[in-house]
Motif scaffolding. Structure first.
Motif, PDB file in Angstrom:
ATOM      1  N   LEU A  84      25.996 -26.996  59.624  1.00  0.00           N
ATOM      2  CA  LEU A  84      26.670 -26.087  58.702  1.00  0.00           C
ATOM      3  C   LEU A  84      25.703 -25.002  58.217  1.00  0.00           C
ATOM      4  CD1 LEU A  84      29.088 -25.571  56.678  1.00  0.00           C
ATOM      5  CD2 LEU A  84      27.967 -27.223  55.176  1.00  0.00           C
ATOM      6  N   PRO A  85      26.086 -23.723  58.276  1.00  0.00           N
ATOM      7  CA  PRO A  85      25.220 -22.677  57.734  1.00  0.00           C
ATOM      8  C   PRO A  85      25.035 -22.882  56.228  1.00  0.00           C
ATOM      9  CG  PRO A  85      27.012 -21.715  59.009  1.00  0.00           C
ATOM     10  CD  PRO A  85      27.311 -23.171  58.858  1.00  0.00           C
ATOM     11  N   ILE A  86      23.779 -22.796  55.785  1.00  0.00           N
ATOM     12  CA  ILE A  86      23.449 -23.056  54.387  1.00  0.00           C
ATOM     13  C   ILE A  86      22.739 -21.854  53.787  1.00  0.00           C
ATOM     14  CG2 ILE A  86      22.133 -24.530  52.807  1.00  0.00           C
ATOM     15  CD1 ILE A  86      22.363 -26.747  54.962  1.00  0.00           C
ATOM     16  N   ILE A  87      23.234 -21.441  52.633  1.00  0.00           N
ATOM     17  CA  ILE A  87      22.578 -20.403  51.846  1.00  0.00           C
ATOM     18  C   ILE A  87      22.059 -21.082  50.593  1.00  0.00           C
ATOM     19  CG2 ILE A  87      22.900 -18.279  50.521  1.00  0.00           C
ATOM     20  CD1 ILE A  87      25.108 -17.554  52.609  1.00  0.00           C
ATOM     21  N   ALA A 107      20.414 -20.267  56.419  1.00  0.00           N
ATOM     22  CA  ALA A 107      20.854 -18.927  56.800  1.00  0.00           C
ATOM     23  C   ALA A 107      20.242 -17.872  55.880  1.00  0.00           C
ATOM     24  CB  ALA A 107      22.378 -18.838  56.757  1.00  0.00           C
ATOM     25  N   ALA A 108      19.960 -18.260  54.632  1.00  0.00           N
ATOM     26  CA  ALA A 108      19.365 -17.327  53.665  1.00  0.00           C
ATOM     27  C   ALA A 108      18.806 -18.109  52.493  1.00  0.00           C
ATOM     28  CB  ALA A 108      20.402 -16.323  53.170  1.00  0.00           C
ATOM     29  N   PHE A 109      17.865 -17.498  51.810  1.00  0.00           N
ATOM     30  CA  PHE A 109      17.273 -18.034  50.590  1.00  0.00           C
ATOM     31  C   PHE A 109      17.309 -16.895  49.587  1.00  0.00           C
ATOM     32  CE2 PHE A 109      13.976 -19.320  47.647  1.00  0.00           C
ATOM     33  CZ  PHE A 109      14.056 -20.705  47.633  1.00  0.00           C
ATOM     34  N   LEU A 110      18.160 -17.012  48.562  1.00  0.00           N
ATOM     35  CA  LEU A 110      18.398 -15.924  47.621  1.00  0.00           C
ATOM     36  C   LEU A 110      17.941 -16.271  46.215  1.00  0.00           C
ATOM     37  CD1 LEU A 110      22.046 -15.078  48.737  1.00  0.00           C
ATOM     38  CD2 LEU A 110      19.906 -14.062  49.566  1.00  0.00           C
ATOM     39  N   CYS A 111      17.496 -15.259  45.492  1.00  0.00           N
ATOM     40  CA  CYS A 111      17.074 -15.437  44.104  1.00  0.00           C
ATOM     41  C   CYS A 111      18.174 -15.000  43.147  1.00  0.00           C
ATOM     42  CB  CYS A 111      15.796 -14.643  43.834  1.00  0.00           C
ATOM     43  SG  CYS A 111      14.377 -15.315  44.727  1.00  0.00           S
ATOM     44  N   LYS A 112      18.376 -15.800  42.113  1.00  0.00           N
ATOM     45  CA  LYS A 112      19.306 -15.458  41.040  1.00  0.00           C
ATOM     46  C   LYS A 112      18.603 -14.500  40.088  1.00  0.00           C
ATOM     47  CE  LYS A 112      21.465 -20.044  40.990  1.00  0.00           C
ATOM     48  NZ  LYS A 112      21.654 -21.250  40.175  1.00  0.00           N
ATOM     49  N   PRO A 113      19.315 -13.596  39.465  1.00  0.00           N
ATOM     50  CA  PRO A 113      20.758 -13.400  39.610  1.00  0.00           C
ATOM     51  C   PRO A 113      21.098 -12.813  40.979  1.00  0.00           C
ATOM     52  CG  PRO A 113      19.846 -11.701  38.191  1.00  0.00           C
ATOM     53  CD  PRO A 113      18.718 -12.638  38.523  1.00  0.00           C
ATOM     54  N   LEU A 114      22.197 -13.288  41.522  1.00  0.00           N
ATOM     55  CA  LEU A 114      22.617 -12.873  42.854  1.00  0.00           C
ATOM     56  C   LEU A 114      23.336 -11.544  42.815  1.00  0.00           C
ATOM     57  CD1 LEU A 114      24.120 -16.278  44.039  1.00  0.00           C
ATOM     58  CD2 LEU A 114      21.858 -15.377  44.563  1.00  0.00           C
ATOM     59  N   ASP A 115      23.154 -10.761  43.850  1.00  0.00           N
ATOM     60  CA  ASP A 115      23.948  -9.546  44.057  1.00  0.00           C
ATOM     61  C   ASP A 115      25.231  -9.998  44.761  1.00  0.00           C
ATOM     62  OD1 ASP A 115      25.146  -7.466  45.679  1.00  0.00           O
ATOM     63  OD2 ASP A 115      23.408  -6.233  45.179  1.00  0.00           O
ATOM     64  N   VAL A 123      27.410 -14.630  53.429  1.00  0.00           N
ATOM     65  CA  VAL A 123      28.403 -15.675  53.710  1.00  0.00           C
ATOM     66  C   VAL A 123      29.237 -15.284  54.924  1.00  0.00           C
ATOM     67  CG1 VAL A 123      30.507 -16.780  52.843  1.00  0.00           C
ATOM     68  CG2 VAL A 123      28.482 -16.626  51.379  1.00  0.00           C
ATOM     69  N   GLU A 124      29.693 -14.045  54.957  1.00  0.00           N
ATOM     70  CA  GLU A 124      30.490 -13.586  56.103  1.00  0.00           C
ATOM     71  C   GLU A 124      29.702 -13.695  57.406  1.00  0.00           C
ATOM     72  OE1 GLU A 124      31.505  -9.672  54.789  1.00  0.00           O
ATOM     73  OE2 GLU A 124      33.353 -10.361  53.852  1.00  0.00           O
ATOM     74  N   ALA A 125      28.432 -13.310  57.358  1.00  0.00           N
ATOM     75  CA  ALA A 125      27.586 -13.388  58.557  1.00  0.00           C
ATOM     76  C   ALA A 125      27.393 -14.848  58.976  1.00  0.00           C
ATOM     77  CB  ALA A 125      26.235 -12.735  58.285  1.00  0.00           C
ATOM     78  N   ALA A 126      27.174 -15.725  58.016  1.00  0.00           N
ATOM     79  CA  ALA A 126      26.983 -17.147  58.323  1.00  0.00           C
ATOM     80  C   ALA A 126      28.245 -17.734  58.946  1.00  0.00           C
ATOM     81  CB  ALA A 126      26.590 -17.916  57.061  1.00  0.00           C
ATOM     82  N   VAL A 127      29.394 -17.394  58.398  1.00  0.00           N
ATOM     83  CA  VAL A 127      30.661 -17.904  58.919  1.00  0.00           C
ATOM     84  C   VAL A 127      30.900 -17.383  60.342  1.00  0.00           C
ATOM     85  CG1 VAL A 127      33.175 -17.793  58.632  1.00  0.00           C
ATOM     86  CG2 VAL A 127      31.709 -18.290  56.656  1.00  0.00           C
ATOM     87  N   ALA A 128      30.524 -16.132  60.577  1.00  0.00           N
ATOM     88  CA  ALA A 128      30.718 -15.509  61.888  1.00  0.00           C
ATOM     89  C   ALA A 128      29.633 -15.902  62.895  1.00  0.00           C
ATOM     90  CB  ALA A 128      30.757 -13.994  61.742  1.00  0.00           C
ATOM     91  N   GLY A 129      28.571 -16.579  62.391  1.00  0.00           N
ATOM     92  CA  GLY A 129      27.493 -17.011  63.271  1.00  0.00           C
ATOM     93  C   GLY A 129      26.566 -15.898  63.697  1.00  0.00           C
ATOM     94  N   ARG A 130      26.331 -14.948  62.790  1.00  0.00           N
ATOM     95  CA  ARG A 130      25.439 -13.827  63.115  1.00  0.00           C
ATOM     96  C   ARG A 130      24.510 -13.555  61.954  1.00  0.00           C
ATOM     97  NH1 ARG A 130      27.707  -9.953  60.046  1.00  0.00           N
ATOM     98  NH2 ARG A 130      29.935  -9.949  59.785  1.00  0.00           N
ATOM     99  N   ASP A 131      23.493 -12.764  62.191  1.00  0.00           N
ATOM    100  CA  ASP A 131      22.581 -12.344  61.124  1.00  0.00           C
ATOM    101  C   ASP A 131      23.257 -11.265  60.300  1.00  0.00           C
ATOM    102  OD1 ASP A 131      20.511 -14.029  61.902  1.00  0.00           O
ATOM    103  OD2 ASP A 131      19.714 -12.561  63.316  1.00  0.00           O
ATOM    104  N   PRO A 132      22.988 -11.238  58.976  1.00  0.00           N
ATOM    105  CA  PRO A 132      23.620 -10.205  58.132  1.00  0.00           C
ATOM    106  C   PRO A 132      23.092  -8.821  58.453  1.00  0.00           C
ATOM    107  CG  PRO A 132      22.091 -11.557  56.852  1.00  0.00           C
ATOM    108  CD  PRO A 132      22.137 -12.108  58.238  1.00  0.00           C
TER     109      PRO A 132
END
Length: 132
Positions: A84-87, A107-115, A123-132
């Motif tokens: 499963l793609p994980i952010i 798939a990504a490591f993001l810092c809060k506060p999130l944009d 999320v869309e890229a992860a669901v589609a199986g591609r890089d953002p």
């Protein structure tokens, strides 16, 4: 998003795992407003014990949580053969943890506060199986 995009083609399940109810609720609202079927969990164990574990198209999880943190959740899924793609998100930026998560397949490591737009793009890229 255009008709050829992820949202127009399906209604994937996005799992949100965060022990902070306000953050979880905000992210659920964001995902639902973007057309995703969002499901919230107050911790890693709750997610692992749910059917969503095998149904979700993407997982957005906090790093720091009681009982099992985001990296342990990531490892448990990988050990079970779930790719499963994980952010992973955190309020405490740590380059070593970021590198560890990404090397383990996040798939990504993001810092809060999130944009919000950045998160949706990822999320869309992860669901589609591609890089953002």
């Amino acid at each position: 998003m255009s008709e050829g995009g992820v949202r127009a083609l399906s209604n994937p399940i996005i799992a949100i795992v965060d022990d902070d109810a306000e953050v979880r609720g905000s992210l659920l609202s964001l995902m639902r407003s973007a057309g995703f079927d969002a499901r919230g969990f107050d911790g890693a164990v709750a997610f692992l014990d749910s059917p969503a574990r095998d149904q979700a198209a993407c997982l957005v999880t906090d790093l720091h949580m009681p009982v099992m943190d985001g990296l342990a959740l990531q490892a448990a899924l990988r050990d079970a053969g779930n790719d499963l793609p994980i952010i992973i998100m955190t309020a405490f930026a740590d380059p070593a943890l970021s590198q560890r998560a990404l090397e383990a397949g996040a798939a990504a490591f993001l810092c809060k506060p999130l944009d919000p737009e950045d998160l949706l793009t990822r999320v869309e890229a992860a669901v589609a199986g591609r890089d953002p």
